[in-house]
Design a protein around this motif. Sequence first.
Motif, short mmCIF file in Angstrom:
data_model
loop_
_atom_site.label_atom_id
_atom_site.label_comp_id
_atom_site.label_asym_id
_atom_site.label_seq_id
_atom_site.Cartn_x
_atom_site.Cartn_y
_atom_site.Cartn_z
N ILE A 55 4.31 14.67 -0.81
CA ILE A 55 4.39 13.58 0.18
C ILE A 55 5.47 13.93 1.21
O ILE A 55 6.65 13.86 0.89
CB ILE A 55 4.75 12.25 -0.53
CG1 ILE A 55 3.78 11.97 -1.67
CG2 ILE A 55 4.87 11.11 0.47
CD1 ILE A 55 2.67 11.04 -1.40
N PRO A 56 5.07 14.25 2.42
CA PRO A 56 6.07 14.74 3.38
C PRO A 56 6.92 13.64 4.02
O PRO A 56 8.05 13.90 4.43
CB PRO A 56 5.22 15.44 4.45
CG PRO A 56 3.89 14.76 4.38
CD PRO A 56 3.70 14.33 2.96
N LYS A 57 6.38 12.44 4.14
CA LYS A 57 7.07 11.39 4.89
C LYS A 57 7.03 10.05 4.16
O LYS A 57 6.08 9.77 3.40
CB LYS A 57 6.41 11.19 6.26
CG LYS A 57 6.61 12.33 7.23
CD LYS A 57 8.00 12.27 7.88
CE LYS A 57 8.20 13.48 8.79
NZ LYS A 57 9.60 13.63 9.19
N ALA A 58 8.00 9.21 4.44
CA ALA A 58 8.02 7.86 3.89
C ALA A 58 6.88 7.04 4.49
O ALA A 58 6.44 7.29 5.61
CB ALA A 58 9.36 7.20 4.19
N GLY A 59 6.40 6.08 3.73
CA GLY A 59 5.34 5.18 4.18
C GLY A 59 4.22 5.11 3.16
O GLY A 59 4.37 5.58 2.03
N TRP A 60 3.13 4.49 3.57
CA TRP A 60 1.98 4.34 2.67
C TRP A 60 1.03 5.52 2.81
O TRP A 60 0.66 5.92 3.92
CB TRP A 60 1.21 3.05 3.03
CG TRP A 60 1.85 1.80 2.52
CD1 TRP A 60 2.59 0.91 3.23
CD2 TRP A 60 1.78 1.27 1.18
NE1 TRP A 60 3.01 -0.13 2.43
CE2 TRP A 60 2.52 0.07 1.17
CE3 TRP A 60 1.18 1.71 -0.01
CZ2 TRP A 60 2.66 -0.71 0.02
CZ3 TRP A 60 1.32 0.94 -1.16
CH2 TRP A 60 2.06 -0.26 -1.14
N TRP A 61 0.61 6.06 1.67
CA TRP A 61 -0.36 7.15 1.62
C TRP A 61 -1.57 6.70 0.78
O TRP A 61 -1.39 6.16 -0.31
CB TRP A 61 0.27 8.39 0.98
CG TRP A 61 1.28 9.05 1.87
CD1 TRP A 61 2.61 8.71 1.99
CD2 TRP A 61 1.05 10.12 2.78
NE1 TRP A 61 3.20 9.53 2.93
CE2 TRP A 61 2.27 10.40 3.43
CE3 TRP A 61 -0.09 10.88 3.12
CZ2 TRP A 61 2.39 11.40 4.39
CZ3 TRP A 61 0.04 11.88 4.07
CH2 TRP A 61 1.28 12.13 4.70
N GLY A 62 -2.77 6.94 1.31
CA GLY A 62 -4.00 6.58 0.60
C GLY A 62 -4.71 7.82 0.09
O GLY A 62 -4.76 8.85 0.78
N PHE A 63 -5.23 7.72 -1.14
CA PHE A 63 -6.01 8.80 -1.76
C PHE A 63 -7.39 8.26 -2.09
O PHE A 63 -7.50 7.24 -2.76
CB PHE A 63 -5.33 9.27 -3.05
CG PHE A 63 -3.97 9.88 -2.82
CD1 PHE A 63 -3.81 11.25 -2.74
CD2 PHE A 63 -2.85 9.07 -2.63
CE1 PHE A 63 -2.56 11.81 -2.50
CE2 PHE A 63 -1.61 9.62 -2.39
CZ PHE A 63 -1.46 11.00 -2.32
N ALA A 64 -8.43 8.95 -1.62
CA ALA A 64 -9.81 8.50 -1.87
C ALA A 64 -10.60 9.62 -2.50
O ALA A 64 -10.87 10.64 -1.85
CB ALA A 64 -10.47 8.06 -0.56
N ALA A 65 -10.93 9.46 -3.78
CA ALA A 65 -11.74 10.46 -4.50
C ALA A 65 -13.21 10.12 -4.26
O ALA A 65 -13.71 9.10 -4.73
CB ALA A 65 -11.41 10.44 -5.98
#
Length: 272
Positions: A234-244
Motif C-alpha cells: 500500500i503506497p499511500k494513506a487512504g481507502w484502497w479497494g480490492f475486487a476479486a
Amino acid sequence: MRKIIISTIAAAAVASSAFGHFQMVYTPESALEKGTTIPLKIVFNHPFADEHTMDMGLQANGKIKPIEEFFVVHKEEKTDLKKDLKEITFKGNSNSGKAYETEYKARKMGDHIFVAVPAPYYEKNEDAYIQQITKMMVNVAGAPTDWDAELGLKAEIVPLTKPYSIWAGSTFSGIVKGDGKPVPFAEIEVEYLNYDVDVKNNKMGEKAHFEAPQDSFVTLTIKADENGKFTFGIPKAGWWGFAALGAGKADKYDGKELSQDAVIWVQAKEMK
Ligand SMILES: [Cu+2]
C-alpha cells in the motif's frame, strides 16, 4: 493443470467485461477511538478516475432492483441493516447514480463488519451483469474481535491483515474465496479512492489526489497465488479497494453472463 489454465483464461475474459467497477461501502474513518454514530454510503462507481457512477441494481430492461442484503457482524452476531437504508442519488464528477445511505451506531468495542450484497448490475457495454459482494469494517477502541472471520459469502476476500490498521508503505494480504473455497490465481483489481467523499451532500470531491501516469495505473491488476492468497503493497494513506473478479460460482443471471466478484475495502494511515 489443464483445468487451471482454462479457468485463468476465463477469469481474464470476465476481467475485461467488468473493468474498474467498485462497489463502495464508505465511511470516513475505520479506526474509531470510541463508540460513535457513523455515516455509511453504498455507492457503485470507479473510485480512482470517477468517470462513471452506476445505478445500483440496474437491470437490462432498465428497471432498478433493490439491494439484496446489507448487514453487520459484531462478535459473531449478524444484524440486518437493510431496513435502515435510504435511497439516495450520489453525484460523481461526470454523472449521478442510484445509491444508498444509512447511519450506524458503532457503540460496542471491537470490530463491526459491514456486508453489502447488491442486486446484479447490467453493464450495457459488455452485455453482462456484475454483482460485487462487498465487505468493509470499522473497529472501536482498538481491541480486535471479528476482523479475520470468514462469513461464508458466495464471494469473499478473507483478510490476513487488519483492514483498519495498515500503515501506508506496508502491505495488505487476503485470501480470495468462492463458496468457502480458495480461488487459485484469482484476478484482483485494486483501486485507490482518489477523491474525498462529501458525506453531507452525497457527492465526490472535485479534485483528484493523484494522477495515473498511464492507463494501467487507474485500475491495478494483481493475481492471487495457487492458494488464492495475495499481498499488495500500500503506497499511500487512504481507502484502497480490492475486487476479486468472478470469485463466486454464479456465472449466469437473467440469461446473461454474470461476474460475481468479492470486494473488500481497507484504510491505510500515514506515519507521522
Ligand atoms: Cu461503470
